[in-house]
Scaffold this active site. Structure first.
Site, PDB file in Angstrom:
ATOM      1  N   ASP A 281       1.085  -2.234   2.453  1.00  0.00           N
ATOM      2  CA  ASP A 281       1.079  -2.820   1.095  1.00  0.00           C
ATOM      3  C   ASP A 281       2.126  -1.883   0.277  1.00  0.00           C
ATOM      4  O   ASP A 281       2.159  -0.763   0.237  1.00  0.00           O
ATOM      5  CB  ASP A 281       0.084  -2.881   0.641  1.00  0.00           C
ATOM      6  CG  ASP A 281       0.105  -3.695  -0.706  1.00  0.00           C
ATOM      7  OD1 ASP A 281       0.317  -4.938  -0.664  1.00  0.00           O
ATOM      8  OD2 ASP A 281      -0.135  -3.266  -1.880  1.00  0.00           O
ATOM      9  N   GLU A 323       5.449  -3.976   4.349  1.00  0.00           N
ATOM     10  CA  GLU A 323       5.565  -5.052   3.565  1.00  0.00           C
ATOM     11  C   GLU A 323       6.572  -4.444   2.399  1.00  0.00           C
ATOM     12  O   GLU A 323       6.019  -3.688   1.432  1.00  0.00           O
ATOM     13  CB  GLU A 323       4.323  -5.359   2.816  1.00  0.00           C
ATOM     14  CG  GLU A 323       4.360  -6.739   1.892  1.00  0.00           C
ATOM     15  CD  GLU A 323       3.980  -6.221   0.316  1.00  0.00           C
ATOM     16  OE1 GLU A 323       4.555  -7.323  -0.244  1.00  0.00           O
ATOM     17  OE2 GLU A 323       3.618  -5.275   0.063  1.00  0.00           O
TER      18      GLU A 323
END
Ligand code: GLC
Length: 651
Positions: A281, A323
């Site tokens: 993330d 990401e």
């Protein structure tokens, strides 16, 4: 000169000591030795200026050794049996959902396995399910404990069982590694609040706001509307802490090797639960440096590559997914030695861009330029995620096709919030920044593609167009090289859910409009072709099956985008040996006609979707938003000469 010279024999002896009661040392040490030079070079680039560097290196390798010993025989067997190209296969198809919204809890997810199989999924991303603050937790992205599942959802033991059960059904479990920050309720944060210096050093903390203000000069705001600024005052310790996202998400300090080691331990723990893909993330934000925008710095790359080497040593069946929602040049840099797979936000936003404008030249041009990535990697192609849609195409690509990127973004924001006359979209603004005028878009696939408005108007033609738009986008992510990823619910045409507006913890975050709970009525309609849900589900299920039965659609086979053929059509070729499939989709509301003779050698092609045969000499006519997957019936040359194609078509 790096670091590692001379350290290996000592380290080797130390690790042998750890393995003394465990017979598997050879495999671990071989994997480590193969990667040791690069690993220590990377860690040296991060921590080499410390007097205790060798000790830090030893601690990191020790963490890896313990995780290797803790790994179950089942997972060691998986490591041994994995082909390196497993995630590139045409059989790979992904789904993503929130555990609570989609199925209540982990037991509910388990009960949905037959449904995942009915759809054809082999990759399941469960949105963050870790312990998190009760009310505000950014959809779970504020993690309070990486080793605990939120009690309402289940337990870590259940998660490990689920991973194994999914695997037995051919489905890989994907989880988030939210490693840029923790929640302010994580034990590390609690200890930092109590004044423990060693935990304060896990975060980026400052005694006053002098330095934060200097940093701020170059930083952007990720959530300008809900969480302006990048620093938060912590009254208990009278310090400022770095908070890129919300004030309750504290950024971690990777300049501290103890933190790196602690996060490595959490990551390997998750890999040892049977997670096969870790979604890294917010990867661009891992390192900060005064005077820069603190995104995509070389050290962020070094951190991810080092962690990936360590994962390959301990749990090689696990891969990283990046990401990175940043400029396309920057996204590409995370793919390869760092992350085997990455979201493809550029294709995602350009699909929406092309739908809104009715023109595909920016999409085609950008894909010709940027779609290719290293062998042994794959894009994750998607239509939308749990996040907003931000127009992250490159201004220079726009300029090359004669578009002003800035003005185009304003048009797209207006279009998707329904402010352009004739717009079919029902989207909401997200993250409006009054200072820059910037904004992003929220909405489900169906609502953005026109289904919501069409259903309200009751106009069957508009309804038909909306379904075609949805299916055209789905068809493209299923056929362009990569892993297609569907937000679950989209396969049934689920519309926006405005109920979040009545929830005080969510009302400021319009992304909740496109995170609806599973709709049982739509689910029940999925086999009824007279319903909208049935039309979308049935067509998608068929397309997924077609993809899975044609190895040509694997990410290990090339995708060639054909530019300059037609300004309203998305067009690319999949090739395997002398076999070809041409994928063409009309992204306009008008019929288009294409001449494919310039690159099709076979006398005939067959559309896999309709089984209709086309003669080479007949122009290909596509109804509004119609798509074809044309398989050439004869042998084609091994590759297409694109220069010749663009000359022909511009001539
Ligand atoms: C990622 C997530 C997003 C979250 C943010 C902060 O971008 O996808 O939902 O808000 O990270 O963790």
């Amino acid at each position: 000169m790096t670091s590692s010279q001379g350290t290996w024999p000592i380290l080797h002896a130390h690790l042998l000591e750890i393995f003394k009661d465990n017979g598997q040392s050879t495999l671990f040490l071989t994997r480590l030795e193969e990667r040791f030079a690069r690993l220590s070079e990377l860690l040296f680039s991060l921590y080499g200026d410390r007097a205790d560097f060798t000790e830090q290196l030893e601690r990191i390798c020790t963490t890896a050794a313990h995780a290797f010993i803790a790994r179950s025989p089942e997972l060691h067997a998986l490591d041994a049996s994995r082909n390196p190209d497993w995630f590139q296969q045409a059989s790979m198809v992904g789904g993503v959902c929130y555990v609570d919204r989609y199925a209540g809890n982990l037991a509910g997810i388990r009960a949905r396995i037959p449904y995942f199989q009915e759809l054809g999924l082999t990759y399941l991303h469960l949105m963050p399910l870790f312990a998190a603050p009760e009310s505000f937790n950014d959809g779970g992205y504020a993690v309070s404990d990486f080793r605990a599942v939120r009690p309402q959802l289940g337990t870590m033991a259940e998660l490990a069982d689920l991973a194994s059960e999914l695997r037995a059904h051919g489905i890989s479990l994907v989880l988030d590694m939210v490693m840029n920050h923790t929640s302010d309720e994580h034990e590390w944060a609690l200890r930092a609040r109590e004044g423990d210096q060693s935990y304060q050093d896990y975060y980026r903390m400052f005694p006053d706001d002098t330095i934060p203000k200097r940093y701020e000069q170059n930083l952007r705001e990720i959530f300008p509307a809900q969480a302006p600024g990048n620093f938060t005052y912590v009254p208990e310790v009278q310090r400022w802490v770095w908070t890129t996202f919300h004030n309750y998400q504290w950024d971690l300090n990777y300049a501290n090797p103890a933190l790196f080691n602690a996060m490595l331990d959490e990551m390997l723990f998750l890999a040892n639960q049977g997670v096969e893909v870790l979604r890294i993330d917010a990867v661009p934000f891992l390192w900060k440096e005064l005077g820069t925008n603190c995104e995509n710095l070389p050290q962020a790359h070094a951190i991810v590559e080092a962690l990936n080497l360590l994962i390959q040593i301990v749990a090689p069946a696990t891969i990283f997914k990046a990401e990175a929602i940043v400029h396309p040049d920057e996204i590409a840099r995370y793919i390869g030695p760092e992350c085997a797979i990455s979201y493809n936000p550029l294709l995602m936003v350009l699909l929406w861009e092309a739908l809104a404008s009715g023109w595909t030249h920016l999409l085609q041009h950008s894909m010709v330029k940027r779609f290719a990535i290293p062998t042994n990697t794959a894009w994750v192609n998607y239509i939308r995620s749990h996040d907003d849609i931000g127009w992250g195409f490159a201004d220079e690509d726009c300029a090359e096709v004669g578009i002003d990127g800035g003005i185009h973004r304003i048009f797209l924001n207006r279009f998707y919030t329904g402010q352009v006359e004739g717009s079919f979209a029902a989207g909401l603004p997200f993250g409006y920044n009054p200072r820059t005028g910037d904004m992003r878009i929220s909405g489900t696939t169906a609502s953005l593609a026109g289904l919501e408005k069409a259903q309200h108007s009751g106009d069957p033609y508009q309804l038909d167009l909306a379904i075609r738009r949805i299916l055209a986008m789905m068809g493209i992510i299923l056929t362009a090289g990569g892993i297609p990823l569907f937000y679950l619910g989209d396969e049934l045409g689920t519309l926006n859910d405005y109920s979040y507006q009545h929830d005080i913890t969510r009302t400021n975050d319009s992304r909740w409009v496109h995170r609806p709970a599973a709709n049982q009525d739509l689910l029940a309609q999925r086999h009824d072709p007279t319903t909208v849900a049935g039309r979308i589900f049935g067509a998608l299920q068929r397309m997924i099956a077609l993809r899975k039965s044609n190895p040509i659609f694997g990410a290990d086979q090339p995708t060639q985008w054909l530019n300059n053929i037609d300004k309203h059509t998305v067009l690319f070729v999949r090739q395997q040996g002398l076999q070809r499939i041409y994928v063409a989709a009309n992204f306009s509301a008008y019929t288009q006609s294409l001449d494919l003779r310039q690159f099709v050698a076979s006398q005939h092609t067959t559309d896999l979707l309709t089984e209709r045969r086309y003669a080479r000499d007949e122009p290909l006519t596509l109804a509004p938003y119609e798509m074809v997957w044309l398989h050439s019936d004869g042998h084609e040359s091994a590759s297409i000469d694109t220069d010749a194609v663009s000359m022909l078509s511009s001539g």
